[in-house]
Write a protein that holds these residues in place. Structure first.
Motif, PDB file in Angstrom:
ATOM      1  N   ARG A   5      14.227  13.812  50.113  1.00 32.78           N
ATOM      2  CA  ARG A   5      14.916  14.620  51.119  1.00 32.78           C
ATOM      3  C   ARG A   5      14.879  16.087  50.734  1.00 32.78           C
ATOM      4  O   ARG A   5      14.848  16.434  49.557  1.00 32.78           O
ATOM      5  CB  ARG A   5      16.389  14.202  51.214  1.00 32.78           C
ATOM      6  CG  ARG A   5      16.618  12.815  51.677  1.00 32.78           C
ATOM      7  CD  ARG A   5      18.113  12.528  51.812  1.00 32.78           C
ATOM      8  NE  ARG A   5      18.813  12.576  50.545  1.00 32.78           N
ATOM      9  CZ  ARG A   5      19.073  11.511  49.789  1.00 32.78           C
ATOM     10  NH1 ARG A   5      18.670  10.321  50.172  1.00 32.78           N
ATOM     11  NH2 ARG A   5      19.729  11.628  48.666  1.00 32.78           N
ATOM     12  N   PHE A  55      16.537  19.371  58.172  1.00 27.73           N
ATOM     13  CA  PHE A  55      16.623  18.276  57.207  1.00 27.73           C
ATOM     14  C   PHE A  55      15.413  17.378  57.388  1.00 27.73           C
ATOM     15  O   PHE A  55      15.082  16.996  58.509  1.00 27.73           O
ATOM     16  CB  PHE A  55      17.910  17.473  57.435  1.00 27.73           C
ATOM     17  CG  PHE A  55      17.994  16.243  56.584  1.00 27.73           C
ATOM     18  CD1 PHE A  55      18.388  16.332  55.266  1.00 27.73           C
ATOM     19  CD2 PHE A  55      17.672  15.001  57.112  1.00 27.73           C
ATOM     20  CE1 PHE A  55      18.465  15.180  54.471  1.00 27.73           C
ATOM     21  CE2 PHE A  55      17.751  13.852  56.329  1.00 27.73           C
ATOM     22  CZ  PHE A  55      18.144  13.945  55.008  1.00 27.73           C
ATOM     23  N   GLU A  57      13.170  13.901  55.632  1.00 27.91           N
ATOM     24  CA  GLU A  57      12.979  12.809  54.685  1.00 27.91           C
ATOM     25  C   GLU A  57      11.505  12.417  54.766  1.00 27.91           C
ATOM     26  O   GLU A  57      10.928  12.378  55.857  1.00 27.91           O
ATOM     27  CB  GLU A  57      13.825  11.590  55.054  1.00 27.91           C
ATOM     28  CG  GLU A  57      15.289  11.766  54.820  1.00 27.91           C
ATOM     29  CD  GLU A  57      16.084  10.523  55.160  1.00 27.91           C
ATOM     30  OE1 GLU A  57      17.190  10.409  54.619  1.00 27.91           O
ATOM     31  OE2 GLU A  57      15.608   9.677  55.961  1.00 27.91           O
ATOM     32  N   GLU A 100      21.222  19.567  47.550  1.00 27.55           N
ATOM     33  CA  GLU A 100      21.991  18.379  47.923  1.00 27.55           C
ATOM     34  C   GLU A 100      23.165  18.221  46.967  1.00 27.55           C
ATOM     35  O   GLU A 100      22.998  18.249  45.755  1.00 27.55           O
ATOM     36  CB  GLU A 100      21.108  17.132  47.887  1.00 27.55           C
ATOM     37  CG  GLU A 100      21.824  15.903  48.381  1.00 27.55           C
ATOM     38  CD  GLU A 100      20.890  14.709  48.502  1.00 27.55           C
ATOM     39  OE1 GLU A 100      21.059  13.770  47.702  1.00 27.55           O
ATOM     40  OE2 GLU A 100      20.002  14.735  49.383  1.00 27.55           O
ATOM     41  N   ALA A 103      25.340  12.456  48.882  1.00 32.30           N
ATOM     42  CA  ALA A 103      24.608  11.613  49.826  1.00 32.30           C
ATOM     43  C   ALA A 103      25.268  10.245  49.872  1.00 32.30           C
ATOM     44  O   ALA A 103      25.658   9.705  48.837  1.00 32.30           O
ATOM     45  CB  ALA A 103      23.147  11.478  49.405  1.00 32.30           C
ATOM     46  N   ASP A 105      24.517   6.495  51.665  1.00 32.28           N
ATOM     47  CA  ASP A 105      23.631   5.643  52.453  1.00 32.28           C
ATOM     48  C   ASP A 105      24.252   4.253  52.490  1.00 32.28           C
ATOM     49  O   ASP A 105      24.118   3.472  51.547  1.00 32.28           O
ATOM     50  CB  ASP A 105      22.236   5.604  51.839  1.00 32.28           C
ATOM     51  CG  ASP A 105      21.247   4.820  52.664  1.00 32.28           C
ATOM     52  OD1 ASP A 105      21.665   4.091  53.596  1.00 32.28           O
ATOM     53  OD2 ASP A 105      20.037   4.912  52.375  1.00 32.28           O
TER      54      ASP A 105
END
Length: 112
Positions: A5, A55, A57, A100, A103, A105
């Motif tokens: 990312r 952003f 990925e 970052e 995060a 997920d």
């Protein structure tokens, strides 16, 4: 599979907000194909006033060394140059990288 990312901000020129959004609503099919070929899995743009938050990925690491853009990317940047702050011979958008900090997920969490 590892996902890489990155996020950054860019600045639009005054009055360019609508044109910038329209350009991305009509993104060239060949640009989409190039992003897929470069491993981009997700690419989001958000706008607050004239600040763009980007952003991405992808399935491979991002290199820290900027390479000359493809002809297609250089053409897109030339099209966007009147709308945003740019730099260099290729009119690359000025990007301020973001670090970052956190995060989450939830798809990776075990359910009970």
């Amino acid at each position: 599979m590892t996902v890489y990312r990155r996020a950054w901000t860019m600045q639009l020129r005054e009055g360019a907000e609508t044109a910038y959004e329209e350009a991305h609503a009509n993104l060239w099919p060949e640009m989409r194909a190039q992003m897929r070929a470069n491993g981009i899995q997700r690419f989001y743009l958000y706008r607050s006033g004239r600040t763009i938050f980007a952003f991405q990925e992808r399935d491979r690491p991002f290199t820290g060394t900027p390479a000359p853009p493809s002809d297609l990317t250089a053409r897109w940047w030339r099209e966007m140059a009147p709308l945003m702050e740019t730099e260099g011979a290729y009119h690359q958008p000025v990007q301020t990288p973001l670090r970052e900090v956190f995060a989450l997920d939830t798809s990776m969490e075990a359910t009970s």
